[in-house]
Scaffold this motif. Structure first.
Motif, mmCIF file in Angstrom:
data_model
loop_
_atom_site.group_PDB
_atom_site.id
_atom_site.type_symbol
_atom_site.label_atom_id
_atom_site.label_comp_id
_atom_site.label_asym_id
_atom_site.label_seq_id
_atom_site.Cartn_x
_atom_site.Cartn_y
_atom_site.Cartn_z
ATOM 1 N N THR A 1 4.866 8.683 13.435
ATOM 2 C CA THR A 1 5.723 10.006 13.087
ATOM 3 C C THR A 1 6.266 10.274 11.803
ATOM 4 N N SER A 2 5.895 9.459 10.817
ATOM 5 C CA SER A 2 6.357 9.510 9.328
ATOM 6 C C SER A 2 5.447 9.945 8.355
ATOM 7 N N ALA A 3 5.417 10.904 7.789
ATOM 8 C CA ALA A 3 4.330 11.429 6.699
ATOM 9 C C ALA A 3 4.467 10.389 5.557
ATOM 10 N N PHE A 4 5.634 9.564 5.551
ATOM 11 C CA PHE A 4 5.691 8.743 4.369
ATOM 12 C C PHE A 4 5.316 7.265 4.676
ATOM 13 N N ALA A 5 5.545 6.995 5.881
ATOM 14 C CA ALA A 5 5.133 5.524 6.457
ATOM 15 C C ALA A 5 3.779 5.334 6.502
ATOM 16 N N LEU A 6 3.085 6.160 6.907
ATOM 17 C CA LEU A 6 1.508 6.504 7.183
ATOM 18 C C LEU A 6 0.766 5.949 6.162
ATOM 19 N N PRO A 7 0.968 6.759 4.766
ATOM 20 C CA PRO A 7 0.116 6.433 3.710
ATOM 21 C C PRO A 7 0.515 4.980 3.114
ATOM 22 N N LEU A 8 1.709 4.540 3.250
ATOM 23 C CA LEU A 8 2.251 3.110 2.849
ATOM 24 C C LEU A 8 1.753 2.084 3.911
ATOM 25 N N ASP B 1 11.139 12.782 -3.870
ATOM 26 C CA ASP B 1 11.112 11.419 -3.544
ATOM 27 C C ASP B 1 10.145 10.616 -3.168
ATOM 28 N N VAL B 2 9.753 11.218 -1.817
ATOM 29 C CA VAL B 2 8.407 10.864 -1.522
ATOM 30 C C VAL B 2 7.178 10.711 -2.520
ATOM 31 N N LEU B 3 7.043 11.712 -3.219
ATOM 32 C CA LEU B 3 5.886 11.777 -4.021
ATOM 33 C C LEU B 3 6.013 10.808 -5.284
ATOM 34 N N TRP B 4 7.134 10.433 -5.736
ATOM 35 C CA TRP B 4 7.039 9.728 -6.704
ATOM 36 C C TRP B 4 7.223 8.077 -6.087
ATOM 37 N N ARG B 5 7.577 7.864 -4.947
ATOM 38 C CA ARG B 5 7.388 6.409 -4.388
ATOM 39 C C ARG B 5 5.760 6.479 -3.927
ATOM 40 N N LEU B 6 5.282 7.118 -3.560
ATOM 41 C CA LEU B 6 3.849 7.126 -3.368
ATOM 42 C C LEU B 6 3.084 7.019 -4.651
ATOM 43 N N ALA C 1 3.418 3.362 -5.602
ATOM 44 C CA ALA C 1 2.730 2.601 -4.681
ATOM 45 C C ALA C 1 1.215 2.671 -5.213
ATOM 46 N N VAL C 2 0.746 3.563 -5.556
ATOM 47 C CA VAL C 2 -0.871 3.839 -6.053
ATOM 48 C C VAL C 2 -0.856 2.773 -7.377
ATOM 49 N N GLY C 3 0.244 2.953 -8.208
ATOM 50 C CA GLY C 3 0.123 2.441 -9.486
ATOM 51 C C GLY C 3 0.064 0.735 -9.217
ATOM 52 N N TRP C 4 1.025 0.371 -8.340
ATOM 53 C CA TRP C 4 1.315 -1.040 -8.024
ATOM 54 C C TRP C 4 0.132 -1.458 -7.409
ATOM 55 N N ALA C 5 -0.548 -0.797 -6.480
ATOM 56 C CA ALA C 5 -1.942 -1.162 -5.791
ATOM 57 C C ALA C 5 -2.939 -1.386 -6.664
ATOM 58 N N ALA C 6 -3.073 -0.510 -7.837
ATOM 59 C CA ALA C 6 -4.023 -0.521 -8.852
ATOM 60 C C ALA C 6 -4.079 -1.746 -9.642
ATOM 61 N N LEU C 7 -2.869 -2.299 -9.930
ATOM 62 C CA LEU C 7 -2.599 -3.514 -10.638
ATOM 63 C C LEU C 7 -2.858 -4.406 -10.013
ATOM 64 N N TYR C 8 -2.714 -4.386 -8.602
ATOM 65 C CA TYR C 8 -3.205 -5.763 -7.662
ATOM 66 C C TYR C 8 -4.702 -5.666 -7.533
ATOM 67 N N LEU C 9 -5.197 -4.559 -7.327
ATOM 68 C CA LEU C 9 -6.678 -4.574 -7.172
ATOM 69 C C LEU C 9 -7.463 -4.936 -8.532
ATOM 70 N N MET C 10 -6.686 -4.829 -9.828
ATOM 71 C CA MET C 10 -7.330 -5.083 -11.103
ATOM 72 C C MET C 10 -7.145 -6.563 -10.916
ATOM 73 N N ALA C 11 -6.321 -7.527 -10.317
ATOM 74 C CA ALA C 11 -6.156 -8.750 -10.429
ATOM 75 C C ALA C 11 -7.391 -9.325 -9.555
ATOM 76 N N VAL C 12 -7.550 -8.618 -8.642
ATOM 77 C CA VAL C 12 -8.651 -9.203 -7.606
ATOM 78 C C VAL C 12 -9.916 -8.956 -8.544
ATOM 79 N N GLY C 13 -10.047 -7.511 -9.036
ATOM 80 C CA GLY C 13 -11.227 -7.433 -9.467
ATOM 81 C C GLY C 13 -11.559 -8.250 -10.920
ATOM 82 N N ALA C 14 -10.429 -8.657 -11.439
ATOM 83 C CA ALA C 14 -10.411 -9.890 -12.587
ATOM 84 C C ALA C 14 -11.486 -11.078 -12.120
ATOM 85 N N ASP D 1 9.316 -2.548 0.180
ATOM 86 C CA ASP D 1 10.322 -2.380 -0.735
ATOM 87 C C ASP D 1 10.386 -0.524 -0.559
ATOM 88 N N LEU D 2 9.490 -0.034 -0.854
ATOM 89 C CA LEU D 2 9.257 1.423 -1.081
ATOM 90 C C LEU D 2 9.512 2.292 0.379
#
Length: 325
Positions: free
Chosen positions: A114-121, A214-219, A222-235, A287-288
């Motif tokens: 039911t949450s448009a914020f929790a679904l993408p995260l 507030d939701v937009l900047w949290r998302l 989350a995208v920036g954090w996930a990109a760094l995580y995927l950079m680590a996997v990519g490395a 945390d987000l």
């Protein structure tokens, strides 16, 4: 041809800043100048870095398998949102309103219904455990091992291109795939949540109503954090890709690492080992979803991902600079 004349001829693929033949006039030099080079750099054969990076990224996203995987990742949050809304919607909208966790299902799944914020995260966290890392691993396998198996990488190595420059160009293409994939997952999940629940579904797992900004900047965070995580996997995947000629070896190795890490994370006796496992960082995204925000888990995940990134790129650079062919 005399020996002195042969020794005066420049080697194939060498970078020349002037006329190819001693004594050649300006007309010859201008004729040898590439179309992209300024007039003062006659005969230079090294393209600007930004142009090479743009060509690499464009080439990566022209691959049909890359587009197919990105389309699949975009569709998963839509399917997840519709399925959870049908299965848990009435339960999630219990007496405590959106985000009610009194249902038998897990709190996060209930909030995603039911949450448009929790679904993408929630979708991002789920896909970071397997599909998103495999997407980056596929791109890394094509970047080095795939081109080496087809003989395309030999042209890079014979050309006037340093090994470090080559690794930089290939890593940017791989990291671009991770950033675009994470962005598509979050955007698809957010739009699906808005379509199913509207702006009334912008609530945290604590049940607090959040503003649209507030939701937009949290998302975005989350995208920036996930990109760094995927950079680590990519490395790490690039380090494996630089050591083999078979792209599937890269994908299988990353898949095996994810499976082994998942199994080790379920064993309580190995809890001292958990902080060294990269997938452990994924849970920091929760945390987000909470209110107020707490960045302890995300900060620890950034340190862990940064360590894997440095180690993976160091191994990839060490391997590619010692590669014979």
């Amino acid at each position: 041809m005399s020996a002195s004349a042969a020794s005066a001829r420049p080697a194939a693929g060498a970078v020349t800043d002037g006329p190819a033949t001693a004594g050649a006039g300006p007309d010859v030099a201008e004729a040898e100048r590439p179309s992209w080079a300024p007039a003062g750099l006659a005969g230079r054969t090294r393209a600007p870095l930004w142009r090479v990076l743009r060509a690499e990224v464009a080439w990566v996203f022209r691959r049909p398998r890359t587009l197919a995987v990105l389309g699949l990742l975009t569709a998963i949050p839509v399917i997840t949102g519709v399925a959870l809304n049908i299965a848990l919607g009435p339960q999630a909208a219990g007496p405590d309103g959106p985000g009610y966790t009194g249902s038998p299902g897990p709190a996060l799944l209930t909030s995603m219904a039911t949450s448009a914020f929790a679904l993408p995260l929630g979708s991002l966290m789920t896909l970071l455990m397997m599909l998103l890392p495999l997407t980056v691993a596929m791109a890394a396998g094509d970047a080095l091992a795939g081109e080496q198996s087809h003989g395309a990488l030999r042209g890079w190595l014979l050309a006037p291109v340093s090994r470090g420059r080559l690794l930089l160009v290939k890593s940017v293409g791989v990291f671009a795939v991770g950033l675009v994939a994470a962005s598509l997952v979050v955007l698809s999940g957010f739009l699906t949540g808005l379509a199913l629940s509207g702006t009334d579904g912008l609530v945290s797992m604590s049940g607090d109503q959040l503003t649209f900004g507030d939701v937009l900047w949290r998302l975005a965070l989350a995208v920036g954090w996930a990109a760094l995580y995927l950079m680590a996997v990519g490395a790490v995947a690039l380090a494996i890709s630089a050591s083999t000629e078979h792209p599937m070896v890269v994908v299988v190795s990353v898949l095996a690492g994810l499976i082994v890490s998942g199994v080790l994370m379920q064993i309580d006796a190995l809890e001292p080992m958990h902080p060294y496992l990269l997938p452990t960082a994924v849970f920091g995204l929760t945390d987000l979803i909470r209110d107020p925000l707490a960045f302890g888990g995300m900060g620890e995940g950034l340190v862990r991902a940064g360590s894997y990134l440095v180690i993976g790129m160091s191994l990839a650079y060490a391997r590619i600079t010692t590669k014979d062919g």
